[in-house]
Design an enzyme around this catalytic site. Sequence first.
Site, PDB file in Angstrom:
ATOM      1  N   ASP A  40      13.271  -5.821   3.060  1.00  0.00           N
ATOM      2  CA  ASP A  40      14.378  -5.291   2.972  1.00  0.00           C
ATOM      3  C   ASP A  40      15.005  -5.492   4.805  1.00  0.00           C
ATOM      4  OD1 ASP A  40      12.856  -2.856   3.232  1.00  0.00           O
ATOM      5  OD2 ASP A  40      14.853  -2.135   2.308  1.00  0.00           O
ATOM      6  N   SER A 132      18.635   9.895  -2.250  1.00  0.00           N
ATOM      7  CA  SER A 132      19.514   9.452  -0.532  1.00  0.00           C
ATOM      8  C   SER A 132      20.111   8.676  -0.731  1.00  0.00           C
ATOM      9  CB  SER A 132      18.693   9.866   0.357  1.00  0.00           C
ATOM     10  OG  SER A 132      18.114   8.236   0.514  1.00  0.00           O
ATOM     11  N   ASP A 176      18.518   0.414  -0.511  1.00  0.00           N
ATOM     12  CA  ASP A 176      19.317   1.105  -1.251  1.00  0.00           C
ATOM     13  C   ASP A 176      20.251   1.162  -1.954  1.00  0.00           C
ATOM     14  OD1 ASP A 176      16.101   1.937  -1.427  1.00  0.00           O
ATOM     15  OD2 ASP A 176      16.178   3.033  -0.258  1.00  0.00           O
TER      16      ASP A 176
END
Length: 386
Positions: A40, A132, A176
């Site tokens: 990413d 998170s 994410d």
Amino acid sequence: MSAAPGPAQVAEKFAAAFGQAPDGVWSAPGRVNLIGEHTDYNDGFVLPFAIDRTAQVAIRLRADNTARLLSGYGHQGVVSLEMATLSPETMKGWTAYPLGVVWVLRQMGVDIGGFDLYLDSTVPTGAGLSSSAAIECAVASAFNELCGAGLTANQLVLVGQRAENEVVGAPTGILDQSASLLATGGHAVFLDCRTQESRLVPLDLAAAGLLVLVVDTKVTHAHATGGYAARRASCELGAEVLGVAALRDVAAADLAVAAGLLDAQTFRRVRHVVTEDQRVLDTVAVLADAGPAAIGALLTASHASMRDDFDISCDELDLAVETALANGALGARMTGGGFGGSAIALIPAAEEPRVRAAVVRAFADAGFTAPDIFAVSPAPGARRVL
């Protein structure tokens, strides 16, 4: 792992703590990255899906400038601060995730004053399942609605990433948050991290008689520690030496030349990213042509690359993968940033008891901490639930 409490239960816990009902409850999921690790931040491709483990936040706006936060999963006491003192330096521990999002939104001009916030999450921490990001996306979705900010899902992805980078200190990409915000049930999210373009890819595991089994090794990892940052630095060095903007621009055919230009370690880091990008593209193509039962070899090859070229696996992850493969898994790999966390195994649903028992036995025989093992399915993304 316990099931997530319902939104009404979260609202009740909020009311018990703060004396009033919340303005609403928002939920965002953790994620499993099916394939595409450490690609990413190299402008590459990823293929995550949201899981049915979520962070939920109940929030009520206040008339003053005080923020009060309470976590319902393992942290004691209400954390209180004045919004005038909010800065990256004042955010510690778990509050860095919700307050980091608030700080970023305020930096963008969103008018957020005081508030009460109650957080409950069933996404295991340190397991490589984006606990998170789930918190960040739930909080961002809540304040986007409560404050009428009008931000798109893609903008909220960048809010969460900026909170991770500038407040938490983790040099993560957008994988994410994208999975948590853009996902729908029964699909993976195919994401181009350079353009932020995404599309949903059908991933109907149940119809194929399959499931994804997560093996949480209980070896805790943290993106803000040095291993993740060192891998990113290696990738940036490789791109600089090869004269490209990012490793996304290096093709597999270029690796022979790259081997002569890079030191051995940097070359292995680069080779992982280049081949992993191709594995993501191949997985998307195979899913479309042959369905999920045919992607196992790609998952297993991804693990070998992370183990041998990127050096981010560990003994527990390798044992989980090897044991699952020896007991009927079609493919298996570690998932997440590495240095611990979780492995995933794509297995026929009928083989679940066998694989579970074999992994538990293997960990016991090796003297490792007993793993937490659970099945996940592609779930919806962030949304208001009450």
